[in-house]
Design an enzyme around this catalytic site. Structure first.
Site, mmCIF file in Angstrom:
data_model
loop_
_atom_site.group_PDB
_atom_site.id
_atom_site.type_symbol
_atom_site.label_atom_id
_atom_site.label_comp_id
_atom_site.label_asym_id
_atom_site.label_seq_id
_atom_site.Cartn_x
_atom_site.Cartn_y
_atom_site.Cartn_z
ATOM 1 N N ASP A 285 -30.551 6.155 26.406
ATOM 2 C CA ASP A 285 -29.527 5.126 26.473
ATOM 3 C C ASP A 285 -28.732 5.105 25.169
ATOM 4 O O ASP A 285 -29.302 5.169 24.072
ATOM 5 C CB ASP A 285 -30.203 3.769 26.699
ATOM 6 C CG ASP A 285 -29.226 2.628 26.745
ATOM 7 O OD1 ASP A 285 -28.410 2.582 27.674
ATOM 8 O OD2 ASP A 285 -29.271 1.779 25.823
ATOM 9 N N GLU B 138 -26.884 9.627 27.363
ATOM 10 C CA GLU B 138 -25.730 8.791 27.663
ATOM 11 C C GLU B 138 -24.844 8.921 26.428
ATOM 12 O O GLU B 138 -25.134 8.305 25.385
ATOM 13 C CB GLU B 138 -26.128 7.334 27.899
ATOM 14 C CG GLU B 138 -24.941 6.461 28.263
ATOM 15 C CD GLU B 138 -25.302 4.990 28.401
ATOM 16 O OE1 GLU B 138 -24.717 4.324 29.271
ATOM 17 O OE2 GLU B 138 -26.160 4.499 27.650
#
Length: 669
Positions: free
Chosen positions: A349, A385
């Site tokens: 993330d 990401e």
């Protein structure tokens, strides 16, 4: 509560955490600036503190001791002593029980109160006045575990990237309402490994599940006060501990059994991990672990104003990957999940935040260096990401070799094209053919692109074709949260409708999106429920909706069975033709001996629409239409076809496939 009455030995500074060796437990905690550390023990039934043990030994900034009488199941935490001087970045407060950063199991939920904050909440000096209340009754506790598990013949599957099809799901949301899962197992790791779930995944043709965060996480106080929860879980506090809210048995072995069961079905397990920040928030957040252990080591503080935190995540803080002990924490955690828990990879993330040195994102950062040289981690699937919220944080295409990326440019281009926006053919051609403009020059392959239309963050596919705007009122933020850049189109009516023309158009649009996704070069990722028409009622930021808004319905009456069959057939089609799973980019030179392109002939699909083909064999038709060379996907494309022309041909083919619905026994090229 009594002070030490248990036998205490010196122990060792490594490994960090609480380690059961078959005879006793070694405890080791890093803190560079602490004056002293106490190990606190708790009764396993009453959760009351029973003993405090001074950790008298310190080696290389690690405090350690060994309890020869301790056993797995023991509950513990730490109290760390030192100066409380927030203006200097120092936030030690021994009145606050702290979670072990290396805890392998964390039991209980936070019971929010002002006592969980290191400062006097509501005081005139904000965080500058230390709070002296004991917060242990409201804090979760760490549990010593025995990591032994019978893995049998389980081994890493190591499916090739170009053959991978990812399915993003939430452990609880995917299983909570499934009628064929025994009620005690719904919403749990055990439920995810049951036969009905595995049968669904196998029917689709999924090769890897990407689990939304399962690291132990915290429900923010602001959400709890609104009677909401942090459903997504991007608020980690324990990087070694699976969240016990998803456990039916209260044992970490349940997670291991889930992985073993999925592996037996040929399905890899990828974890969505959040190492960019912690649940402690900004300078006004609670003191739960890292902040009270060694704030200046664990977090990135603003130079010249260390009271405040650098925030590249939007969550109040950023972990300090420039500190060797913090980098070690991340690496030890990753290795633990691979070696002990047998997971197959990770999706990071806001990964750009991990690569920031000083201020800028650096593709040569220490984070990438240590991952690349690690003999364990360099062999697993690594997905970034590739952005954060800081300046220069959008880094799509800039991660180094070994890494794949969520390709946000693919999502945006495909959404815009099917919405009807013009001027996109050139960009779309790159996206359909593996995004060579992003990945080729750095030596990466088409499978560096994780292609997706939808993910947990945003509209579901059903909502993408049903809503022009977000409808996040249930989040109680006056619909201000969530992105306004959705590139969606409601096909003529906002939300639910009974208009047959609108419903038919939405059905076609969903098939257009899915066919584009599954016939593009790169690695496709499906959002759980898109194959059955799951809706979140227009909510594009359902992070706090731990209810039917987010859960998979499994309602057999409302499920789109035709769409499910369509997706299953599409995936079979993709797997049958290596030309959709290339390991190298298109190069342009003509295939030797093939001559000119064969003129196309017409074929009528099941929907009565004309499609272009050159052969009754689907693979031959596609190869000749797009000049693919099969079956070896290492061969280059031949013929000087421009990217724009390839994109136009691809779109014609996808439209034809979308209308045919892939029914068995009906017109298929």
């Amino acid at each position: 509560m009594n002070h030490s009455k248990t036998a205490v030995w010196r122990g060792h500074p490594q490994p960090l955490g609480a380690t059961w060796d078959g005879e006793g437990v070694n405890f080791a905690l890093f803190s560079e600036r602490a004056d002293r550390v106490e190990l606190c023990l708790f009764d396993s039934k009453t959760k009351r503190e029973t003993e405090r043990i001074a950790m008298r030994w310190q080696t290389n900034q690690v405090w350690h001791c060994y309890l020869p009488e301790a056993r797995p199941g023991l509950l513990y935490g730490y109290r760390v002593y030192g100066p409380y001087d927030p203006k200097q970045g120092l936030r030690f407060n021994p009145n606050k029980l702290l979670l072990d950063p290396y805890a392998k199991q964390i039991d209980g939920d936070i019971k929010w109160s002002d006592a969980l904050f290191g400062y006097r909440v509501g005081g005139p000096r904000e965080d500058l006045t230390m709070d002296r209340r004991d917060d242990a009754p409201g804090m979760p506790k760490c549990r010593v575990v025995d990591t032994a598990f019978t893995w049998g013949e389980d081994r890493p599957l190591r499916a090739p990237w170009h053959d991978t099809i990812i399915y993003e799901l939430h452990v609880k949301g995917f299983t909570q309402l499934h009628p064929d899962i025994p009620p005690p197992l719904r919403g749990t790791y055990a439920g995810l490994a049951t036969d009905p779930v595995i049968e669904h995944l196998k029917r689709l043709g999924i090769t890897a599940v990407e689990l939304m965060p399962v690291h132990a996480f915290v429900d923010e106080r602001s959400l709890v006060e609104k009677k909401l929860k942090n459903y997504w879980g991007y608020n980690s506090i324990g990087f070694f501990a699976p969240d016990m809210r998803y456990s039916a048995t209260g044992s970490i072995n349940e997670f291991k059994s889930m992985v073993k069961g999925l592996h037996s079905a040929g399905i890899e397990v990828i974890l969505d991990v959040v190492y960019n920040h912690s649940a402690e928030g900004n300078h006004l957040g609670p003191t739960l672990s890292f902040r009270g252990i060694d704030n200046t080591s664990y977090y990135r503080l603003i130079p010249g104003e260390p009271r405040l935190y650098m925030d590249f995540t939007g969550c109040g803080n950023t972990l300090n990957m420039m500190h060797p002990r913090v980098l070690q924490l991340l690496m030890d955690s990753l290795r633990y999940w691979v070696v002990e828990m047998h997971v197959d990879g990770f999706r990071f993330d806001l990964a750009a935040a991990l690569a920031r040195e000083l201020y800028e994102v650096n593709r040569l950062s220490a984070f990438f260096d240590v991952v690349h040289q690690d003999p364990v981690l360099s062999q697993v699937k690594l997905i970034a990401e590739p952005w954060d919220i800081g300046e220069g944080g959008y880094q799509v295409g800039n991660f180094p070799v070994l890494w794949t990326e969520w390709n946000g440019r693919y999502r945006d281009a495909v959404r815009s094209y099917w919405k009807g926006e013009g001027g996109l053919i050139g960009d779309l051609a790159y996206r359909l053919t593996g995004s060579s403009d992003l990945y080729e020059l750095s030596g990466r392959r088409p499978y560096a692109s994780i292609n997706f239309i939808t993910c947990h963050d945003g509209f579901t596919l059903e909502d993408l074709v049903s809503y022009n705007g977000k409808h996040n009122e249930a989040n109680l933020e006056d619909n201000r949260d969530g992105s306004d850049d959705n590139r969606s189109w409601n096909c003529g009516a906002e939300g639910p409708t009974s208009d047959p023309a609108v419903l038919a158009l939405r059905a076609r649009q969903k098939r257009n999106f899915l066919a584009t996704l599954l016939l593009s070069q790169g690695v496709p990722m499906l959002l759980a429920g898109d194959e059955t028409g799951r809706t979140q009622r227009g909510n594009n930021n359902a992070y706090c909706q731990d209810n039917e808004i987010s859960w998979m319905s499994w309602n057999r009456e409302s499920e789109d069975r035709e769409l499910l069959s369509f997706v299953s057939e599409l995936i079979k089609f993709r797997k049958s033709h290596p030309c959709f799973r290339r390991r190298s980019f298109f190069q342009g030179p003509r295939v030797k001996g093939t001559g000119r392109a064969t003129p196309p002939t017409k074929m009528t699909t099941a929907g009565g629409r004309s499609s272009m083909t050159t052969s009754s064999s689907c693979s031959t038709a596609i190869m000749k239409r797009f000049r693919f060379s099969c079956p070896d996907s290492g061969n280059a494309t031949r013929g000087k076809w421009s990217s724009i022309r390839r994109a136009r041909m691809a779109m014609r083919f996808i439209k034809a496939r979308s209308s045919s619905r892939f029914k068995r026994g009906r017109s298929r090229c």
